[in-house]
Design a protein around this motif. Sequence first.
Motif, PDB file in Angstrom:
ATOM      1  N   MET A   1       0.841  -1.174   0.000  1.00  0.00           N
ATOM      2  CA  MET A   1       0.000   0.000   0.000  1.00  0.00           C
ATOM      3  C   MET A   1       0.890   1.243   0.000  1.00  0.00           C
ATOM      4  N   LEU A   2       0.615   2.162  -0.920  1.00  0.00           N
ATOM      5  CA  LEU A   2       1.433   3.355  -1.073  1.00  0.00           C
ATOM      6  C   LEU A   2       1.002   4.456  -0.105  1.00  0.00           C
ATOM      7  N   ASN A   3       1.982   5.269   0.343  1.00  0.00           N
ATOM      8  CA  ASN A   3       1.690   6.367   1.245  1.00  0.00           C
ATOM      9  C   ASN A   3       1.646   7.716   0.532  1.00  0.00           C
TER      10      ASN A   3
ATOM     11  N   PHE B   1       1.539   9.715  -3.785  1.00  0.00           N
ATOM     12  CA  PHE B   1       1.413   9.542  -5.225  1.00  0.00           C
ATOM     13  C   PHE B   1       2.130  10.682  -5.928  1.00  0.00           C
TER      14      PHE B   1
ATOM     15  N   PRO C   1      -3.642   8.871  -1.239  1.00  0.00           N
ATOM     16  CA  PRO C   1      -2.972   7.735  -1.884  1.00  0.00           C
ATOM     17  C   PRO C   1      -3.905   6.521  -1.970  1.00  0.00           C
ATOM     18  N   ASN C   2      -3.738   5.736  -3.003  1.00  0.00           N
ATOM     19  CA  ASN C   2      -4.516   4.515  -3.246  1.00  0.00           C
ATOM     20  C   ASN C   2      -5.979   4.798  -3.583  1.00  0.00           C
ATOM     21  N   HIS C   3      -6.247   5.956  -4.137  1.00  0.00           N
ATOM     22  CA  HIS C   3      -7.611   6.323  -4.528  1.00  0.00           C
ATOM     23  C   HIS C   3      -8.055   5.433  -5.688  1.00  0.00           C
ATOM     24  N   THR C   4      -9.329   5.168  -5.761  1.00  0.00           N
ATOM     25  CA  THR C   4      -9.908   4.404  -6.857  1.00  0.00           C
ATOM     26  C   THR C   4      -9.634   5.115  -8.183  1.00  0.00           C
TER      27      THR C   4
ATOM     28  N   GLY D   1      -3.638   4.379 -10.294  1.00  0.00           N
ATOM     29  CA  GLY D   1      -2.561   3.765  -9.515  1.00  0.00           C
ATOM     30  C   GLY D   1      -1.867   4.773  -8.616  1.00  0.00           C
ATOM     31  N   ASP D   2      -0.546   4.890  -8.787  1.00  0.00           N
ATOM     32  CA  ASP D   2       0.234   5.778  -7.937  1.00  0.00           C
ATOM     33  C   ASP D   2       0.490   7.141  -8.593  1.00  0.00           C
TER      34      ASP D   2
END
Length: 133
Positions: A1-3, A5, A38-41, A74-75
Amino acid sequence: MLNSFVLNIKTLEKSSEVIEGVTFLKGVSLSGEFGILPNHTPSVIQLASCNMTVRAESEVKTFFVSKGFVYISGDAVTLITPFIEFSEEIDLNRAKNSLQRAQKRLDSGDALTDMSRARLSLLRAKCRLSLTS
């Protein structure tokens, strides 16, 4: 999981800008305010002319955009707009003059005045001025 973007900003007037380590992006779409973490749809958002805020690491930047789109994938988030103006770039006198011209057009009651365009000009001027205070 990214913190965080990457925010890619693309405009017609300026060269592209990349902001890394973004933890939050806020703006206004045609449907209302939105925020991206971060990690938004994956999404596509149509922007209204608005002020936007980006938080990257310990820095917060604010800027005005004249409509556009945000692509979330994505990121990476890509902001495409015909015009962007960071708060430190705004010419206060020019923004005040724009506000006065727009208000004068709206107050004129002239049947030949495009009221819709005048209201948008007033909105843009108010947004830009709010970033200078």
